[in-house]
Each structure stands twice: as C-alpha cells, then as structure tokens.
Design a protein around this motif. Structure first.
Motif, short mmCIF file in Angstrom:
data_model
loop_
_atom_site.label_atom_id
_atom_site.label_comp_id
_atom_site.label_asym_id
_atom_site.label_seq_id
_atom_site.Cartn_x
_atom_site.Cartn_y
_atom_site.Cartn_z
N VAL A 109 45.97 33.71 40.94
CA VAL A 109 46.44 34.36 42.16
C VAL A 109 46.60 35.87 41.94
CG1 VAL A 109 48.40 34.56 43.75
CG2 VAL A 109 47.57 32.30 43.07
N ILE A 110 47.20 36.23 40.82
CA ILE A 110 47.40 37.64 40.51
C ILE A 110 46.05 38.36 40.39
CG2 ILE A 110 48.19 39.24 38.70
CD1 ILE A 110 50.46 37.15 38.15
N GLY A 111 45.08 37.72 39.75
CA GLY A 111 43.76 38.32 39.62
C GLY A 111 43.07 38.52 40.96
N LEU A 112 43.19 37.54 41.86
CA LEU A 112 42.59 37.67 43.19
C LEU A 112 43.24 38.79 43.98
CD1 LEU A 112 42.19 33.90 44.11
CD2 LEU A 112 40.34 35.53 43.76
N LEU A 113 44.56 38.91 43.89
CA LEU A 113 45.26 39.98 44.60
C LEU A 113 44.86 41.35 44.05
CD1 LEU A 113 48.83 38.43 44.99
CD2 LEU A 113 47.10 38.74 46.77
N ALA A 114 44.70 41.44 42.73
CA ALA A 114 44.24 42.70 42.14
C ALA A 114 42.84 43.03 42.61
CB ALA A 114 44.31 42.61 40.62
N ALA A 115 41.96 42.03 42.66
CA ALA A 115 40.59 42.25 43.11
C ALA A 115 40.54 42.66 44.59
CB ALA A 115 39.76 40.98 42.89
N ALA A 116 41.50 42.18 45.40
CA ALA A 116 41.52 42.51 46.82
C ALA A 116 41.72 44.00 47.06
CB ALA A 116 42.61 41.71 47.52
N SER A 117 42.32 44.70 46.09
CA SER A 117 42.52 46.14 46.22
C SER A 117 41.26 46.94 45.93
CB SER A 117 43.63 46.61 45.27
OG SER A 117 44.86 45.99 45.56
N LEU A 118 40.30 46.34 45.21
CA LEU A 118 39.14 47.08 44.75
C LEU A 118 38.29 47.67 45.88
CD1 LEU A 118 37.97 44.94 41.69
CD2 LEU A 118 39.25 47.09 41.70
N PRO A 119 37.99 46.93 46.96
CA PRO A 119 37.19 47.55 48.02
C PRO A 119 37.82 48.83 48.57
CG PRO A 119 37.26 45.18 48.33
CD PRO A 119 38.23 45.49 47.23
N LEU A 139 39.89 50.77 46.98
CA LEU A 139 39.88 51.79 45.93
C LEU A 139 38.50 52.41 45.73
CD1 LEU A 139 42.12 50.07 43.21
CD2 LEU A 139 42.63 52.22 44.40
N LEU A 140 37.46 51.61 45.86
CA LEU A 140 36.11 52.05 45.52
C LEU A 140 35.35 52.65 46.70
CD1 LEU A 140 35.03 49.08 43.21
CD2 LEU A 140 35.92 51.32 42.54
N VAL A 141 35.67 52.20 47.92
CA VAL A 141 34.95 52.68 49.10
C VAL A 141 35.85 53.63 49.87
CG1 VAL A 141 33.78 52.02 51.24
CG2 VAL A 141 33.67 50.52 49.23
N LYS A 142 35.49 54.89 49.87
CA LYS A 142 36.32 55.92 50.50
C LYS A 142 35.95 56.20 51.95
CE LYS A 142 38.52 56.57 46.63
NZ LYS A 142 39.90 56.09 46.50
N ARG A 143 34.75 55.83 52.35
CA ARG A 143 34.30 56.14 53.70
C ARG A 143 34.66 54.99 54.66
NH1 ARG A 143 28.17 58.23 53.20
NH2 ARG A 143 28.71 59.18 55.20
N PRO A 196 35.46 52.93 62.50
CA PRO A 196 35.93 52.48 61.20
C PRO A 196 35.01 51.41 60.62
CG PRO A 196 37.70 52.48 62.84
CD PRO A 196 36.42 52.69 63.57
N GLY A 197 34.79 51.49 59.31
CA GLY A 197 33.94 50.51 58.65
C GLY A 197 34.63 49.15 58.56
N LEU A 198 33.82 48.11 58.40
CA LEU A 198 34.33 46.74 58.37
C LEU A 198 34.38 46.16 56.96
CD1 LEU A 198 32.52 45.18 61.47
CD2 LEU A 198 34.79 46.22 61.35
N PHE A 199 33.57 46.71 56.03
CA PHE A 199 33.47 46.08 54.72
C PHE A 199 34.81 46.04 53.99
CE2 PHE A 199 33.07 46.64 50.11
CZ PHE A 199 32.46 45.44 49.78
N VAL A 200 35.52 47.16 53.95
CA VAL A 200 36.76 47.24 53.17
C VAL A 200 37.81 46.24 53.68
CG1 VAL A 200 38.71 48.70 52.53
CG2 VAL A 200 36.38 49.59 52.40
N PRO A 201 38.16 46.24 54.98
CA PRO A 201 39.19 45.29 55.41
C PRO A 201 38.76 43.84 55.30
CG PRO A 201 38.24 46.42 57.31
CD PRO A 201 37.72 47.13 56.08
N VAL A 202 37.49 43.54 55.60
CA VAL A 202 37.04 42.15 55.56
C VAL A 202 36.96 41.64 54.13
CG1 VAL A 202 35.12 40.58 56.07
CG2 VAL A 202 35.83 42.27 57.77
#
Length: 387
Positions: free
Chosen positions: A168-178, A180-184, A10-16
């Motif tokens: 806070v809301i903006g940071l939480l929304a940004a936390a979903s982006l990795p 959403l954008l990285v599928k592998r 498993p990749g590390l970028f998305v969770p980290v």
C-alpha cells in the motif's frame, strides 16, 4: 472546490494516472485494515470506529481543502495529500495501538478529502457539459476500477504481516510520481464560493437524503463487510473477490445512471435502486455461489448509484455560481452518513445476518421517505392543476 480560468485545457494524464494508483492502494487498504486487526493484537470491535473516524476526517476536510489547492496549486496539493495519507499508514504499521490507529485514520480521512477535491476539480475543468460528463466517466472508471482490482490483493497478498502495508505504501508513493514528473497541464485556478448554511434552502431534500444514505450504506460496506464475509459467511479466502464484485457493480452501473437520469425522475430512480438493493441483500442470506455473486454485484450497483443521482438532482436548476457549494454540501451529507453508518450497523452484530439487515433497512427507509416526499409534492400540485 476550484474551477479553471477560461480557455485553460488541463491535462488528464496526471490526475487519472495518480488517481488509478491511489485507488489500487485504497481498495486494498479498506479491506486490509479490518482484516489485519487480529494480527496486530487489536480488537475487532475497533473496526466500526476506524471506519467512522476515517469518514469524520473526510467530513472535516471537505470544506477546508479548496483554499489549500488555491494557494499551492493542484499538483503540489495532490502530492501533499498523498504523502499525508502515506505517512498515516506508516505510523499504523510502526505503532499498532488503538489510539494511534484512530488518530491515523482521522488524518487519512482529511488527506483523502484533499485527494478527491484536487482530482475532481482538475477533471471537471472543461468548457462544455459533454466534456465534463466524459471526464466524470473517466474519473469514476479509474476510481472504481482501481478499487476493485485493489480488493483482489486481499486474496493474493493476504492480510497478515507487514508486506500488505508495504505494498500500500509503495502504491501511494508511486501515485505521486505523475505529478512530480509531468509539469505541464496543471490548471490555473480561481477561488469559488464557500459553503453557506443558507444554500441548504435551495437544495433538493431528496438529494440531501440520497447523499446521506449513500454514506450510511458505503461506510459499513467498506468498514464492516470484509469482516462479515470472512467470519460470519465463512468465505475468508474469497473476501477480496466478493468485495471486488461490489466495486465492479458500482462501476458497471455508472453508464446506466448517466443514461437514465435525464429520462426518469431522479427521485423515482433512487426509489427503484433502493428497492433492488434491498432485494439483492436477500441473496446474501443463502448459500448458492451464483446467487451470492449476483447479490454482491447488485448491492454494489445500487449502493454506488445513489450518490451520483443525488448530486445530479441537487444541481438541477441551480445557477453555475451555486454548483460548487451544492456539491460540497452533498459531500458533507455523504460524510455525515459515513460517520454514523459503521457505528449504527455495529448495533446489529448480535442479530443473525445483522449487517445485511441493516443495509436492507437503510434502503427500504430511504425508499419510503422518497415515496412520501413524491406523494406530498403531488398532492401540493393538485389545487394548481384543478385551477
């Protein structure tokens, strides 16, 4: 909790990356909530209950998350739980009422339990203990580092108005982006053992006590200490800095814990941290700025050291098939302590230096219990040794 199928990497970028952004938001939010109560015309007496009900959500969510992750996968589950947490914050801003805030923090606790299970299981999917140790170190660094930086936002962005909550809301929304954008790199998962009450018999009692007391300490530290620093100590402008020092102490101590755990008996190590933690609280009762900085760093180091030591102690000599169940029970023990801690600490409000005295008493009682347990085990071994 879930484990990977063999040969998966498993990749590390998305969770980290996602965890780091979540930690920034969480670090800011944990101090923002108690400090913003007066702005929303809510009673300060609500603070301990908000902290306790959040950890009640963590307690209720801990054993229920793994089936969801198994069904929809890590990435989707991570996005789901982040957005539940985000919605709970939005509701708090739109409806600043006591019952709504309590319900929102309960739901937030459930969501955060999901976030922790997803990220921990994702990062611990490695073939060797050495790889797992490195990934756990990366996890702790991202979590504590992000939380410490998030605390500093209290001083720079304040605690009044809607802007802090929008950040806070903006940071939480940004936390979903990795995710959403990285599928592998998403791990394939398999369902593991569920928690059974019979598992408690195989676990170390000092380990369970260590996790329980960790919650008794960290629940009030997160939920009540910002108010104590701001109002009782009179450092309203430096609240974020002092809270960041606590998290920084927790981050700094992790390599030391990793080094000492295999070399010193873990119960003895927990006793040592409890005694140092109790001594550190004496520094919070004087006026020297350097002494206060040192006290907050040592308090964070000792409070955050107990949980990883206790987890390691619980898993010693256990077969791999029971480790998942053991770690879930440890999380439940921590959550029970976190629910009780803020309410118990609030009973010390009428006493001068009440919160530090509560924390010191928790440290000292734990040291006494662990010492008594070690003494009892030593006496039990004496007949065998003589034979």
């Amino acid at each position: 909790m879930l484990l990977a199928q063999p040969n998966q990497k498993p990749g590390l970028f998305v969770p980290v990356a996602g965890l780091s952004l979540f930690a920034l938001a969480s670090g800011y939010l944990m101090s923002l909530i108690p400090l913003s109560l007066t702005y929303f015309d809510l009673s300060l007496d609500l603070a301990p209950w908000l902290a306790s009900i959040f950890y009640l959500g963590l307690l209720l969510g801990a054993p229920c998350i793994a089936p969801i992750v198994s069904r929809i996968g890590h990435s989707k589950a991570f996005i789901l739980f982040l957005n539940i947490l985000l919605c709970s914050v939005v509701v708090m801003v739109l409806l600043p009422q006591t019952s709504i805030w309590l319900a929102s923090r309960l739901i937030a606790g459930l969501a955060v339990a999901g976030i922790f299970v997803v990220v921990e299981s994702w990062l611990l999917m490695a073939d060797t203990q050495k790889q797992r140790a490195k990934r756990l170190g990366l996890y702790m660094t991202a979590l504590y580092g992000g939380t410490a930086i998030g605390q500093l936002a209290v001083d720079y962005l304040g605690t009044t108005g809607n802007l802090p909550y929008l950040v806070v809301i903006g940071l939480l929304a940004a936390a979903s982006l990795p995710a959403l954008l990285v599928k592998r790199g998403q791990p394939q998962s398999s369902e593991q053992h569920s928690i059974a009450l019979s598992d408690l018999k195989t676990l170390s009692k000092p380990a369970i006590a260590g996790c329980l007391v960790s919650g008794l300490l960290l629940g009030p530290i997160y939920g009540l200490l910002p108010i104590y620093v701001s109002q009782d100590m009179g450092f309203a402008q430096q609240t974020g800095q002092f809270m960041a020092l606590i998290i920084l102490g927790g981050m700094i101590v992790q390599p030391l814990v990793s080094y000492l755990s295999p070399r010193i008996q873990k119960s003895v190590l927990m006793i040592a941290f409890c005694l140092v933690g109790a001594a550190a609280l004496l520094l919070l009762m004087q006026t020297s700025l350097v002494g206060l900085w040192l006290g907050f760093v040592l308090l964070g180091a000792c409070a955050f050291a107990l949980y990883p030591i206790a987890i390691s102690l619980a898993c010693d000599h256990l077969p791999s098939s029971q480790i998942v169940s053991a770690t879930q029970i440890m999380l439940l023990s921590y959550s029970v302590g976190s629910v009780i801690g803020p309410v118990a600490a609030s009973r010390f409000d009428d006493i001068e230096h009440g919160l530090p005295l509560y924390l010191a008493a928790s440290f000292l009682m734990t040291a006494c219990y662990l010492s008594a347990h070690l003494l009892a085990r030593s006496k039990a071994r004496l007949p065998t040794a003589k034979a």
